[in-house]
Design a protein around this motif. Structure first.
Motif, short mmCIF file in Angstrom:
data_model
loop_
_atom_site.label_atom_id
_atom_site.label_comp_id
_atom_site.label_asym_id
_atom_site.label_seq_id
_atom_site.Cartn_x
_atom_site.Cartn_y
_atom_site.Cartn_z
N HIS A 50 48.76 69.76 -26.68
CA HIS A 50 47.83 70.16 -27.73
C HIS A 50 46.39 69.84 -27.33
O HIS A 50 45.47 70.66 -27.54
N LYS A 51 46.17 68.67 -26.73
CA LYS A 51 44.83 68.31 -26.27
C LYS A 51 44.35 69.27 -25.18
O LYS A 51 43.17 69.65 -25.14
N LEU A 52 45.26 69.65 -24.29
CA LEU A 52 44.88 70.59 -23.24
C LEU A 52 44.50 71.94 -23.81
O LEU A 52 43.50 72.55 -23.41
N LEU A 53 45.28 72.43 -24.77
CA LEU A 53 45.01 73.75 -25.35
C LEU A 53 43.68 73.76 -26.11
O LEU A 53 42.93 74.74 -26.06
N VAL A 54 43.41 72.66 -26.81
CA VAL A 54 42.24 72.64 -27.69
C VAL A 54 40.95 72.33 -26.92
O VAL A 54 39.91 72.97 -27.14
N ALA A 55 41.03 71.37 -26.00
CA ALA A 55 39.79 70.86 -25.42
C ALA A 55 39.55 71.22 -23.96
O ALA A 55 38.41 71.13 -23.49
N SER A 56 40.58 71.59 -23.22
CA SER A 56 40.40 71.72 -21.77
C SER A 56 40.34 73.16 -21.26
O SER A 56 39.82 73.38 -20.17
N ILE A 57 40.87 74.09 -22.00
CA ILE A 57 40.94 75.47 -21.51
C ILE A 57 39.77 76.26 -22.07
O ILE A 57 39.45 76.18 -23.26
N ASN A 58 39.13 77.03 -21.20
CA ASN A 58 37.99 77.86 -21.61
C ASN A 58 38.51 79.19 -22.19
O ASN A 58 38.53 80.23 -21.54
N TRP A 59 38.92 79.12 -23.48
CA TRP A 59 39.49 80.31 -24.12
C TRP A 59 38.46 81.41 -24.34
O TRP A 59 38.82 82.59 -24.24
N PRO A 60 37.19 81.13 -24.65
CA PRO A 60 36.22 82.23 -24.78
C PRO A 60 36.12 83.08 -23.51
O PRO A 60 36.03 84.31 -23.58
N ALA A 61 36.15 82.42 -22.34
CA ALA A 61 36.07 83.18 -21.09
C ALA A 61 37.33 84.01 -20.87
O ALA A 61 37.26 85.19 -20.47
N ILE A 62 38.49 83.42 -21.15
CA ILE A 62 39.75 84.16 -20.99
C ILE A 62 39.81 85.33 -21.98
O ILE A 62 40.21 86.45 -21.64
N GLY A 63 39.37 85.07 -23.24
CA GLY A 63 39.36 86.14 -24.23
C GLY A 63 38.44 87.27 -23.85
O GLY A 63 38.77 88.45 -24.02
N SER A 64 37.27 86.94 -23.31
CA SER A 64 36.33 87.98 -22.88
C SER A 64 36.92 88.82 -21.76
O SER A 64 36.76 90.04 -21.71
N LEU A 65 37.66 88.17 -20.85
CA LEU A 65 38.31 88.88 -19.76
C LEU A 65 39.37 89.86 -20.27
O LEU A 65 39.56 90.95 -19.70
N LEU A 66 40.02 89.49 -21.37
CA LEU A 66 41.10 90.31 -21.93
C LEU A 66 40.63 91.21 -23.07
O LEU A 66 41.44 91.87 -23.72
#
Length: 463
Positions: free
Chosen positions: A268-284
């Motif tokens: 949960h900590k990795l998903l919330v704080a460590s992964i750059n989801w905005p960049a991944i979302g922009s890519l997709l």
């Protein structure tokens, strides 16, 4: 002599006509009733007057005679208008009730007045035929095709997005946690398996936790603190010979047991704080947000064509068991939930393949119904599948033409299980699939389904 012969002939004609009319009027009272006979009598009198005028010599040019004839015509018309309307008829149940002519149906509750105009009657408007009553089989198929079939664009886009996110998450875990031997992530979704997809809105990501069987063993659910055969514990063994640190998963041990809670908290900590989801979302071409407040490992994905909820489950496969890091709510930790989903899908498809059955379609409809009904939401998924498997084991005919019968039979079986408060698992009878439902929830579900037994179409309506 000629005048006598003419009058005698006239009287004979009148006498013959009179006897015929008397007979007709006598029978009219029996056939038409008092009101109808009165109308016929007046009409007969008018006919006789017309005959008299036609056969009597006319005084040409006599203004008094013409005036008298005109007055008689007005009297005839007044006589017709003054005819009392018949009383409303009471419904006649006996077979002697007179049949009305289908060509001129009377207005409801009363007979028509005689028409004096010579214009042809207007053609009555043709009433549209009532809609054909659909059978339950037809309603189920219509409900399936209109509400439960996922649009093709969503059906293809949702798995594609989930696989792309799966690939990105896999790469991140391998780079961030290389010491943890996670297996290859894979999708598990009703949309892909064909049993309960009412919309392309939910996907499970299964994250395999690879354990060394020499260092870990399973503790049966009956021997756990919750005494529930559905929940298992994974125990670290031989610590005297293989101390802590020999397994990369030892960092998640709580009291010699692999803790599902500890593993979930780390992820949960990795998903919330460590992964750059905005960049991944922009890519997709989408927006991805981890759900911070949820106890589950959840991602919310918004695309201009579809909105998707992705849940991540760490999964352990040992001793022919599939265990999910999905502990029960409460203070109890370290428990792993046994999942039968893979076995359910495999068994249902195997049975349908053997007899060309309609089990998958029936489950598809049942799951859609339960998910859309607030009182039945917790029945969707495994409980419905296990009821269908129990019925199949009892020898029911699941041919496509019997879909409506099987649908109703599943409802009857569910009511029976809810009355007992117990639904045994098809794969392990010691497991009660209703064990986590409250008495109030069971009562409400049972009451809702019991009402639907006499009219199962009620469940197909929008909620």
């Amino acid at each position: 002599t000629m005048e006598f012969s003419r009058r005698r002939g006239k009287r004979q004609d009148e006498g013959g006509l009179g006897s015929v009319l008397d007979l007709l009027l006598a029978n009219a009272r029996l056939v038409l009733g008092v009101s109808g006979a009165a109308v016929l009598a007046i009409a007969t009198l008018l006919v006789k007057r017309l005959i008299d005028r036609a056969t009597s010599p006319r005084d040409e040019g006599d203004p008094k005679a013409e005036q008298k004839s005109l007055e008689e015509s007005w009297q005839d018309l007044a006589l017709i208008k003054a005819t009392p309307k018949p009383l409303k008829r009471q419904r006649r149940e006996d077979l002697s009730a007179p049949l009305l002519s289908p060509a001129q149906p009377p207005a409801p509750g009363e007979a028509r007045e005689p028409r004096v105009c010579s214009a042809p009657p207007e053609t009555p408007p043709v009433e549209p035929s009532p809609p054909r009553c659909l059978t339950l089989q037809e309603k189920l198929l219509a409900h399936y095709s209109s509400r439960l079939v996922v649009p093709e664009a969503q059906a293809s886009l949702a798995p594609q997005l989930a696989r792309s996110i799966c690939s990105q998450l896999q790469s991140f875990l391998r780079s961030k946690c290389p010491e943890l031997p996670f297996g290859s992530l894979f999708l598990s979704a009703p949309l892909l398996d064909g049993l309960e997809a009412a919309a392309a809105d939910h996907v499970h990501l299964m994250l395999p936790v690879v354990l060394d069987a020499a260092l870990w063993s399973l503790i049966p659910g009956e021997d756990t603190v919750v005494r529930n055969p559905r929940y298992w514990m994974i125990k670290r063994t031989d610590l005297e010979y293989f101390p802590r640190g020999c397994s990369p998963w030892d960092r998640f041990i709580v009291g010699q047991y692999l803790s599902s809670n500890a593993l979930n908290e780390t992820l949960h900590k990795l998903l919330v704080a460590s992964i750059n989801w905005p960049a991944i979302g922009s890519l997709l071409g989408s927006v991805i947000h981890p759900v911070v407040a949820s106890q589950e490992l959840k991602l919310e994905v918004k695309h201009h064509q579809v909105e998707l909820s992705i849940t991540l489950f760490p999964v352990v496969e040992m001793e022919d068991k599939v265990l999910l890091a999905a502990p029960p709510e409460g203070l109890v930790e370290n428990l792993w939930l046994e999942s039968f989903y893979r076995a359910e899908v495999s068994k249902v498809k195997e049975l349908d393949g053997g007899d060309s059955g309609a089990r998958q379609r029936c489950l598809h409809i049942l799951n859609g119904v339960c998910k859309s009904h607030p009182a039945l939401r917790k029945l969707s998924g495994s409980p419905l599948t296990h009821v269908v498997l129990h019925l199949s084991a009892a020898g029911s005919d699941w041919a496509e033409g019997n879909l409506a019968d099987r649908f109703q039979q599943v409802l009857e079986e569910l009511v029976g299980y809810l009355e007992q408060g117990v639904l045994p698992s098809y794969f392990n009878p010691k497991i009660d699939l209703f064990c986590e439902l409250s008495e109030e929830e069971i009562d409400e579900m049972g009451f809702t389904l019991y009402r639907a037994l006499s009219e199962p179409e009620l469940l197909l309506k929008e909620k």
